[in-house]
Design an enzyme around this catalytic site. Structure first.
Site, PDB file in Angstrom:
ATOM      1  N   VAL A  31       0.818  -1.213   0.000  1.00 23.67           N
ATOM      2  CA  VAL A  31       0.000   0.000   0.000  1.00 23.67           C
ATOM      3  C   VAL A  31       0.850   1.261   0.000  1.00 23.67           C
ATOM      4  CG1 VAL A  31      -2.001  -1.066   1.073  1.00 23.67           C
ATOM      5  CG2 VAL A  31      -0.176  -0.146   2.503  1.00 23.67           C
ATOM      6  N   GLY A  32       2.157   1.148   0.101  1.00 20.68           N
ATOM      7  CA  GLY A  32       2.974   2.358   0.083  1.00 20.68           C
ATOM      8  C   GLY A  32       4.418   2.056   0.412  1.00 20.68           C
ATOM      9  N   ASN A  33       5.206   3.107   0.432  1.00 16.52           N
ATOM     10  CA  ASN A  33       6.622   3.000   0.746  1.00 16.52           C
ATOM     11  C   ASN A  33       6.938   3.876   1.939  1.00 16.52           C
ATOM     12  OD1 ASN A  33       7.626   1.304  -1.454  1.00 16.52           O
ATOM     13  ND2 ASN A  33       7.007   3.004  -2.774  1.00 16.52           N
ATOM     14  N   LYS A  54       5.070  -2.770   8.199  1.00 15.44           N
ATOM     15  CA  LYS A  54       6.216  -2.232   7.485  1.00 15.44           C
ATOM     16  C   LYS A  54       7.312  -3.291   7.477  1.00 15.44           C
ATOM     17  CE  LYS A  54       7.433   2.075   7.940  1.00 15.44           C
ATOM     18  NZ  LYS A  54       8.008   3.338   8.467  1.00 15.44           N
ATOM     19  N   ASP A 153       8.401  15.282   9.471  1.00 11.60           N
ATOM     20  CA  ASP A 153       7.844  14.929   8.157  1.00 11.60           C
ATOM     21  C   ASP A 153       6.329  14.981   8.194  1.00 11.60           C
ATOM     22  OD1 ASP A 153       7.987  14.369   5.519  1.00 11.60           O
ATOM     23  OD2 ASP A 153       8.330  12.229   5.734  1.00 11.60           O
TER      24      ASP A 153
END
Length: 1336
Positions: A31-33, A54, A153
């Site tokens: 689903v993502g990085n 993760k 972030d």
């Protein structure tokens, strides 16, 4: 995990940490990085509850960072606005591979704030929702800041939403705990567009610091993102954004619709001085955050909005949300060009349905929690009932777990069955394809066998015809000898030396009874009688007016002989041609400046004293020079007598015709050419070469004249001074085509003809005038060199297109003084080209060349020429450095057996031709509407293997002999090949063979260490003009006026159409980025195509790719004139020339994965036509562009524009060709090419060399190539020069003026195109070979 308390869940997971996740969690999809790894949607195996996992490789380099992230999650994730940490697992990997660390966190099913904004109409959230999300972010940040942690972030991608509209902060990968004493950080981590100015300053100034208030700036940018759909400067390249954020004023909201409270909140967050920025506690009391509707009301509103956006997203996308890290990945490993980075996994729709089911179970779980609380209250009132209820609940959970396991197993079984079915289907398709391939191979083999069988049959037929001809010629020889004896006795002009001991091969004299003669003998006598009547002096004096002779029918009483039994379709049918197309080819006058013979003049027009240029043969009497036998040229030209050979008398007629040149008349000289004086190429042939093989000859029987000479030599008697010249035959076509064969029984002696004591015309002039000279020779016997005059054979390596037994023997002219080499840079390319050595069919003229008119059409029954001759003029290498320009001549002869073996080699597809086009077995239609017999013989170069290695004789190579000394391992390359005029034709079968084409794109170069550049071309003709090309792997993408095509250089040379009806002006392939950059379309837009999409248009193996749009535009620019891709370190800049401006873009890697704006320079004083970019000394960026006035520069940082070089000596507008930055000058010095000149300047406009590069003519294209050289393509020549000195390194002269255009280059190959007048184009490529032409 069933316990709802986060702390207790964390404790439970922490107890089983570092266990293998097998059996506990399973991965569903990517689903993502994240910062240090990919983020998956995972599922708890027992309960089915979803989690975010993760996955990171455990390496020593990242061990500390990973430990830091785990500690952050363990300590500070127990907050309602921070994603909960569940635990960590270690998945063991095979030895040699890194183990995987799985970090399991709370799953937020509603996705990120960025996803929510993108799926909202207008790409903007309502102000109430923005205020709620900002308040939740501030609460999470307050928790982190209270523990002295900076997130660093904060952005929309790292703010996630749950199903119940709860806000969670994720991605602690770049979080850092503040040191207790310093309290500030000076590291540079984060996402550029959301980054605070003080954080960016840390990269520029090591002394700069920042604190937790940098997260407040990022919060303000995130608020603008929720209000406007994207952060400020999002269209700029990240590097440019990093430059502008500290220098620009704080961003503001663009629209006026927002309330003053929201505007004030953003202004407060975006105070540039971080020390003046308020902390989180003060912002929580800000009116925009404090004065909100009730939380329940806002969450209900936001939850409805999430549900609506999820439905839309479910229709558009295939993932629920995307985790994204802040990394900027390296793009050098074949990234996919599509904007989505989501992986497609099998059974994706099933997973989506399963996800919805699990989400519903989550809702039911929340209801179960409420029931559990009620049960706890009942537990206190009724313990016994509570125990029963617990047992019941336990039994129900066990049943549910069994049911869940059964469902999971059933689902896995279905997936396995589906995979098996897919594998079976793929296997079946593969088997079908293999069966079709085998069937096609079998059919191909059958076709080849049938082809060979037909070829052998026709060869046998031709051999039968040849035997018949032998019989006829034997009889004709006997008749000729009798006539000669009678005429010599009557005229008494010479000594009566009659060979008394010589007997003719056949004895059918006139005294024999005609009934005793065979039918063919009577037929020949009848023809001889009729032809003799035509050989009257009146007929001889008017050869040009003689019309075609009607065929003479055979005598009816004669029985059918061997000739009459020949099937009609196999007999040669030759068209009758007019007097201007003489049937007799002519002798090459090897005497210096010998007169060219007109085409309509027959061989006997030249007196025998022309042979004085040849040295004496092996005969001891030098005055007796035998008349050469009929020796056809290498192009298969057959010299045939049109009259009966019996009509040839022993001497000339007492009254020679008026058109015979008197013996005392001086032969007119060939006019000296005053232009295109070419220097010669001399290289030695010592090292690495193989011994030269003798030119093979296969004499079958000696002619009567040779037998007589040999017998007289054996007896020691004197020989006659030589047979006199024979009277010419009529120039019209013979009535019997079978008689038009040279005598296969006569001797064919292979010999080298040395140069005469004068100077031959230069090679280029001879090549261009070969049709006027009439290069086809007719010799009764080739003179053999005496021992003192024999040329020394020189070792050479076999070259493509020349059979191994052909060797070039060179003879140095002893009386000729060596000439000094003429500088190649002083060559003149202004000569008028009369004829082209290429076949006219390939040039597209549609008319046969003059050399082809020397023969009466083609034959359809096989090539039965006795000998084929190729005449090659070459230069001789002299000891030392002074070359001799005396011309050596090689006569190469082939017997019919050699012709047939070569034909078989060609037809079987051997790759011994230097051109990339090989003959094919599949006949195609005749180009230009020519009939097969009249096709020009230029193609016979190819089909006979006689193509000149460098460029198929369409280019002639010259170099400056003062530059390149003869090497020790090079072979001597002929400057040009003079092949005789097209006499005979190959048979119809061979013609059919060479009509089609099979492109061998990787021809085997049989020369071991070729050091000579070669020019080849592809057979494919493009109907429209080729404008650009780029190499994609080994294949060539070709852009034309009408579309984009791919030339398959790795296979059979097939051309695939990719995009039609779109003009492609310029293109470049960036394989690492999966991109093709183009200027295309009517409006000249800068379009970027994805290579994976183009690949699928050829393979059609990915239906998903076909559905996507295969290209996108860079910006909204139109009217692009030129662009340049400049790579500096790991940055790729794209500089674009527009009408009155220059745009600079730079490549932004993932997650952006596109070219983004970097700098723009508008309102330039000159319109840019050519553009480039340099980095001076690795620090300063400068745009260099060329215009019609000169060359100019723009400083990227300041935007100042100034002139670099203006050619004031040219009054009119100029055409800039190239901007070449010189190597090893730190981007400061360059060569500017314009018109037919080039100057050396630096980036500040100072002339650095007092040298002006001067091209021999106005080039149409100029390009810098890998060998540190620069090439110019003109209409008359291709020049290669040193880029640092401008010195001419080599020239390739064209045989005719043509427009060439540079396409692309890689390593030692340079691709260019030729454009014909009709718009058709062909692709050429030049192979510079290993040493990049530095060792010619």
């Amino acid at each position: 995990m069933g316990d709802p308390a986060p702390a207790r869940q964390s404790d439970f997971i922490f107890l089983v940490a570092l266990r293998d996740p097998a059996g506990i969690f399973e991965l569903v999809e990517v689903v993502g990085n994240g910062t240090y790894g990919q983020v998956y949607k995972g599922r708890h195996v027992k309960t089915g509850q979803l989690a975010a996992i993760k996955v990171m490789d455990v390496t020593e380099d990242e061990e500390e960072e990973i430990k830091q992230e785990i500690n952050m999650l363990k300590k500070y994730s127990h907050h309602r606005n921070i994603a909960t940490y569940y635990g960590a697992f270690i998945k063991k990997s095979p030895p040699g591979n890194d183990d995987q660390l799985w970090l399991v966190m709370e799953f937020c099913g509603a996705g990120s704030v960025t996803d929510l904004v993108k799926n909202t109409k207008g790409n903007a959230l309502k102000e109430d929702c923005i205020a709620y999300i900002c308040r939740e972010i501030l609460r999470g940040l307050a928790h982190l800041h209270a523990h002295k942690v900076i997130h660093r972030d904060i952005k929309g991608q790292n703010v996630l939403l749950t199903e119940n509209a709860e806000v969670k902060l994720v991605d602690f990968g770049v979080s850092a705990q503040l040191d207790r004493t310093v309290g500030r950080r000076n590291t540079f981590i984060g996402t550029p567009y959301w980054m605070a100015p003080e954080v960016i300053a840390c990269d520029e100034n090591p002394d700069a610091t920042y604190d937790y208030r940098s997260d407040i700036w990022s919060l303000g940018i995130t608020a603008i993102e929720m209000a406007e759909g994207a952060p400020p400067l999002c269209d700029m390249h990240p590097m440019r954004a990093l430059f502008l954020i500290p220098r620009n004023p704080p961003p503001r909201l663009k629209s006026k619709k927002w309330s003053k409270k929201f505007t004030d909140f953003i202004d407060t967050c975006l105070i540039k001085t971080y020390l003046s920025r308020p902390p989180t506690e003060q912002l929580l009391k800000f009116p925009f955050i404090r004065d909100q509707p009730t939380e329940r009301q806002v969450r209900i509103q936001l939850k409805d909005h999430i549900d609506r956006s999820r439905k839309k997203r479910g229709e558009k996308e295939e993932t629920e949300y995307e985790y994204s890290g802040s990394e900027e990945e390296d793009d050098s490993h074949g990234e996919e060009g599509e904007p989505s980075s989501i992986m497609n996994v099998p059974g994706e729709s099933t997973l989506r349905r399963e996800f919805l089911r699990l989400q519903q179970e989550n809702k039911s779980n929340s209801e179960a929690l409420k029931q559990q609380q009620q049960l706890q209250q009942q537990q206190q009132r009724d313990p016994e009932a509570h125990i029963k209820h617990l047992l019941h609940q336990r039994q129900r959970r066990i049943e549910e777990q069994k049911e869940e396991r059964r469902r999971v197993e059933e689902q896995q079984r279905r997936e396995r069955e589906q995979r098996k079915l897919q594998e079976k289907e793929q296997q079946r398709r593969l088997e079908d394809m293999q069966a079709l391939r085998r069937e096609e191979e079998r059919r191909q083999a059958e076709r080849e066998q049938e082809y060979k069988r037909k070829q052998l049959e026709e060869q046998r037929q031709s051999e039968r015809l040849q035997r018949q001809l032998q019989q006829e010629h034997a009889y004709l020889n006997s008749q000729k000898q009798q006539q000669q004896q009678q005429q010599q006795q009557q005229q008494q002009q010479q000594q009566q030396i009659l060979p008394g001991d010589r007997k003719p091969l056949y004895h059918y004299g006139r005294g024999i009874n005609p009934a005793d003669k065979p039918a063919w003998a009577r037929e020949v006598e009848e023809r001889a009688r009729m032809n003799k009547q035509q050989n009257s002096p009146l007929a001889k004096t008017k050869p040009s007016s003689a019309g075609p002779e009607p065929p003479i029918p055979q005598a009816s009483p004669s029985p059918p002989g061997p000739l009459s039994q020949t099937p009609p379709m196999q007999r040669p049918v030759e068209p009758q041609e007019g007097p201007h197309k003489s049937l007799v080819a002519h002798r090459v006058p090897l005497k210096p400046y010998a007169a060219p013979v007109p085409r309509s003049q027959s061989l006997q027009d030249q007196p025998t004293r022309n042979l004085a240029a040849f040295p004496a043969s092996h005969d001891p009497d030098p005055a007796a020079v035998p008349t050469p036998t009929a020796t056809p040229s290498a192009r298969g030209a057959v010299i045939r007598q049109n009259s009966d050979p019996t009509s040839e008398g022993p001497g000339p007629s007492p009254n020679p015709p008026s058109w015979v040149r008197p013996d005392n008349e001086a032969p007119p000289k060939v006019p000296q050419r005053t232009s295109s004086i070419a220097t010669a190429l001399n290289t030695s042939g010592a090292g690495g070469s193989r011994p030269a093989q003798a030119v093979r000859a296969r004499p079958r029987s000696n002619s009567a004249w040779q037998i007589y000479l040999q017998r007289r030599a054996e007896r020691g008697t004197p020989k006659p001074p030589g047979p006199p010249a024979q009277p010419p035959g009529p120039p019209n076509t013979s009535s019997n085509p079978d008689l038009r064969r040279s005598d296969p029984g006569w001797e064919r002696s292979d010999s080298v003809l040395p140069a005469s004591h004068g100077h031959l015309p230069q090679a280029g002039s001879l090549e261009r005038n070969r049709n006027r000279v009439g290069a086809s020779t007719k010799l009764d016997s080739s003179p053999v060199l005496s021992p003192g005059n024999k040329a020394k054979p020189e070792d050479h390596r076999s070259r493509p297109g020349r059979p191994a037994d052909f060797v070039l023997l060179k003879e140095r002219t002893l009386d000729e003084a060596p000439k000094p080499p003429k500088k190649a840079m002083d060559y003149s390319s202004s000569s008028e080209e009369v004829e082209s050595s290429e076949d006219e069919e390939e040039e597209g003229d549609g008319e046969p060349s003059e050399g082809s008119r020397d023969t009466p059409g083609g034959r359809s029954d096989g090539d039965t020429d006795s000998v084929s001759t190729m005449v090659v003029h070459d230069v001789e290498e002299v000891s030392g450095t002074q070359p001799s320009y005396g011309g050596g001549t090689m006569v190469v002869q082939r017997t019919p057996e050699e012709e047939r073996s070569l034909l078989l080699a060609d037809s079987n597809g051997y790759t011994n031709l230097p051109d990339v086009v090989q003959p094919s077995h599949s006949p195609t239609e005749n180009s230009q509407g020519q009939s097969p017999p009249t096709k020009d013989g230029g193609g016979d170069y190819q089909s006979r293997g006689l193509v000149k290695a460098p460029g198929k004789s369409s280019f002639t190579m010259f170099v400056d002999l003062g530059i390149y000394q003869p090497g020790g391992s090079g072979d001597t390359i002929p400057i040009t090949a003079l092949v005789g005029g097209e006499g005979g034709r190959l048979d119809q079968l061979q013609f059919d063979v060479r009509k089609g084409s099979v492109v061998n794109v990787n021809p085997t170069n049989t020369r071991a260490h070729s050091e000579t550049p070669e020019i080849r071309k592809y057979k494919k003709r493009f109907n429209s003009e080729i404008l650009c090309a780029a190499l994609w792997g080994v294949n060539l993408l070709v852009g034309t006026e009408n579309g984009l095509m791919l030339l398959d250089r790795s296979g059979q040379g097939k051309v695939y159409g990719l995009i039609g009806r779109r003009r492609f002006q310029q293109m470049d392939v960036l394989e690492g980025l999966n991109l093709l950059i183009t200027i295309s379309g009517k409006r000249n837009k800068l379009r970027v195509y994805y290579l994976s999409w183009l690949r699928n248009k050829i393979l059609h193996n990915d239906p998903e790719v076909e559905k996507k749009q295969g290209w996108t535009t860079v910006g909204d620019m139109e009217g692009c004139g030129h662009y340049r891709v400049v790579k500096y370190e790991r940055i790729k800049f794209l500089v674009i020339a527009l009408k009155n401006s220059v745009e600079v873009y730079a490549w932004a890697p993932k997650p952006y994965h596109k070219f983004m704006a970097f700098k723009s320079f508008a309102d330039l004083p000159h319109r840019p036509l050519l553009v480039d970019l340099t980095v001076e000394e690795g620090q300063r960026l400068k745009v260099i562009y060329g215009s019609s006035a000169g060359f100019h520069a723009v400083d990227v940082d300041s935007g100042n524009s100034y002139d670099i070089y203006i050619p004031v000596h040219i009054q009119s507008q100029i055409t800039p060709h190239a901007i070449v930055f010189l190597p090893n000058t730190d981007g400061m010095e360059m060569l500017l090419c314009y018109e037919d000149e080039g100057v050396y300047v630096n980036t500040y406009g100072r002339i650095i060399k007092d040298v002006v590069l001067q091209w021999g003519e106005m080039p149409t294209s100029v390009a810098y190539i890998c060998s540190n050289q620069i090439m110019g393509w003109g209409e008359k020549a291709i020049e290669i020069r040193s880029v640092e000195t401008g010195h001419l390194d080599g020239v390739f002269m064209h045989k005719r003026a043509q427009r060439l255009k540079f396409l692309c280059e890689r390593n030692d190959k340079v691709f260019f195109a030729s454009v014909r007048s009709g718009g058709s184009s062909q692709v050429y490529f030049m192979t510079l070979n290993r040493n990049c032409i530095m060792n010619w």
